[in-house]
Design a protein around this motif. Structure first.
Motif, PDB file in Angstrom:
ATOM      1  N   ARG A  12      -5.922   0.596  -9.100  1.00 29.95           N
ATOM      2  CA  ARG A  12      -7.131  -0.011  -9.657  1.00 29.95           C
ATOM      3  C   ARG A  12      -6.775  -0.813 -10.903  1.00 29.95           C
ATOM      4  O   ARG A  12      -5.898  -0.444 -11.659  1.00 29.95           O
ATOM      5  CB  ARG A  12      -8.139   1.055 -10.021  1.00 29.95           C
ATOM      6  N   ALA A  13      -7.517  -1.912 -11.075  1.00 36.34           N
ATOM      7  CA  ALA A  13      -7.300  -2.757 -12.258  1.00 36.34           C
ATOM      8  C   ALA A  13      -8.621  -3.388 -12.670  1.00 36.34           C
ATOM      9  O   ALA A  13      -9.508  -3.598 -11.849  1.00 36.34           O
ATOM     10  CB  ALA A  13      -6.277  -3.853 -11.944  1.00 36.34           C
ATOM     11  N   VAL A  14      -8.732  -3.688 -13.953  1.00 39.80           N
ATOM     12  CA  VAL A  14      -9.852  -4.439 -14.501  1.00 39.80           C
ATOM     13  C   VAL A  14      -9.242  -5.661 -15.157  1.00 39.80           C
ATOM     14  O   VAL A  14      -8.384  -5.530 -16.039  1.00 39.80           O
ATOM     15  CB  VAL A  14     -10.652  -3.616 -15.540  1.00 39.80           C
ATOM     16  N   ILE A  15      -9.650  -6.847 -14.713  1.00 38.24           N
ATOM     17  CA  ILE A  15      -9.103  -8.074 -15.289  1.00 38.24           C
ATOM     18  C   ILE A  15     -10.244  -8.931 -15.836  1.00 38.24           C
ATOM     19  O   ILE A  15     -11.361  -8.884 -15.338  1.00 38.24           O
ATOM     20  CB  ILE A  15      -8.245  -8.857 -14.278  1.00 38.24           C
ATOM     21  N   VAL A  16      -9.924  -9.695 -16.847  1.00 40.50           N
ATOM     22  CA  VAL A  16     -10.921 -10.518 -17.524  1.00 40.50           C
ATOM     23  C   VAL A  16     -10.458 -11.973 -17.502  1.00 40.50           C
ATOM     24  O   VAL A  16      -9.329 -12.284 -17.868  1.00 40.50           O
ATOM     25  CB  VAL A  16     -11.133 -10.038 -18.981  1.00 40.50           C
ATOM     26  N   SER A  17     -11.336 -12.848 -17.054  1.00 37.79           N
ATOM     27  CA  SER A  17     -11.114 -14.300 -17.033  1.00 37.79           C
ATOM     28  C   SER A  17      -9.844 -14.724 -16.296  1.00 37.79           C
ATOM     29  O   SER A  17      -9.023 -15.470 -16.833  1.00 37.79           O
ATOM     30  CB  SER A  17     -11.086 -14.850 -18.463  1.00 37.79           C
ATOM     31  N   PRO A  18      -9.672 -14.296 -15.054  1.00 38.45           N
ATOM     32  CA  PRO A  18      -8.466 -14.689 -14.332  1.00 38.45           C
ATOM     33  C   PRO A  18      -8.549 -16.111 -13.776  1.00 38.45           C
ATOM     34  O   PRO A  18      -9.627 -16.608 -13.473  1.00 38.45           O
ATOM     35  CB  PRO A  18      -8.414 -13.687 -13.181  1.00 38.45           C
ATOM     36  N   PHE A  19      -7.397 -16.736 -13.648  1.00 34.07           N
ATOM     37  CA  PHE A  19      -7.312 -18.015 -12.947  1.00 34.07           C
ATOM     38  C   PHE A  19      -6.881 -17.731 -11.518  1.00 34.07           C
ATOM     39  O   PHE A  19      -6.333 -16.668 -11.223  1.00 34.07           O
ATOM     40  CB  PHE A  19      -6.339 -18.978 -13.626  1.00 34.07           C
ATOM     41  N   THR A  20      -7.114 -18.669 -10.617  1.00 40.80           N
ATOM     42  CA  THR A  20      -6.682 -18.485  -9.235  1.00 40.80           C
ATOM     43  C   THR A  20      -5.170 -18.590  -9.140  1.00 40.80           C
ATOM     44  O   THR A  20      -4.520 -17.752  -8.531  1.00 40.80           O
ATOM     45  CB  THR A  20      -7.354 -19.509  -8.309  1.00 40.80           C
ATOM     46  N   SER A  21      -4.612 -19.628  -9.751  1.00 38.46           N
ATOM     47  CA  SER A  21      -3.156 -19.804  -9.803  1.00 38.46           C
ATOM     48  C   SER A  21      -2.804 -20.711 -10.975  1.00 38.46           C
ATOM     49  O   SER A  21      -3.642 -21.481 -11.449  1.00 38.46           O
ATOM     50  CB  SER A  21      -2.630 -20.418  -8.498  1.00 38.46           C
ATOM     51  N   MET A  22      -1.563 -20.626 -11.410  1.00 34.69           N
ATOM     52  CA  MET A  22      -1.100 -21.489 -12.487  1.00 34.69           C
ATOM     53  C   MET A  22      -1.162 -22.949 -12.050  1.00 34.69           C
ATOM     54  O   MET A  22      -1.491 -23.837 -12.830  1.00 34.69           O
ATOM     55  CB  MET A  22       0.329 -21.106 -12.900  1.00 34.69           C
ATOM     56  N   LYS A  23      -0.872 -23.185 -10.784  1.00 34.95           N
ATOM     57  CA  LYS A  23      -0.924 -24.549 -10.257  1.00 34.95           C
ATOM     58  C   LYS A  23      -2.349 -25.103 -10.342  1.00 34.95           C
ATOM     59  O   LYS A  23      -2.551 -26.252 -10.736  1.00 34.95           O
ATOM     60  CB  LYS A  23      -0.423 -24.574  -8.817  1.00 34.95           C
TER      61      LYS A  23
END
Length: 116
Positions: A12-23
């Motif tokens: 399990r993880a909680v992430i904040v404001s992720p991007f889809t990919s660096m590209k």
């Protein structure tokens, strides 16, 4: 963060404001032709695929006023991986204040992960 979560097999993880990919992020700021020169190719889709294969779950929190990483990227990740993600839009939160504005949802997500 998702790359590490997948690498170590976190359930399990909680992430904040992720991007889809660096590209995808780079393409927002420079011509897409230059994205081939990226040194780092962080790809949260690939990490989510790995976590899905491992039976993981990810809570995604994103501010709706994020001018750095658009909320649409976090929403896209959740829509592409609905079986392993929960998405929560934080109203009025930008990139730099989303943590402060999302303390309750972050605490709830962390607590729900601990109790499962």
């Amino acid at each position: 963060a998702l790359d590490i979560a997948a690498e170590v097999g976190m359930e399990r993880a909680v992430i904040v404001s992720p991007f889809t990919s660096m590209k995808d992020m780079a393409a927002r700021y420079v011509t897409p032709l230059l994205t081939g020169f990226l040194r780092h190719r962080f790809d949260n889709r690939a990490s989510l695929r790995r976590l899905a294969d491992q039976g993981g779950h990810v809570t995604i929190l994103h501010g709706d006023a994020d001018a750095m990483i658009p909320a649409s990227m976090g929403r896209t990740l959740a829509e592409e991986f609905p079986e392993i993600t929960t998405f929560k839009l934080i109203e009025g939160a930008g990139h730099n204040d989303v943590i402060d504005r999302a303390m309750n949802p972050i605490s709830e997500a962390l607590n729900s992960h601990v109790t499962r």
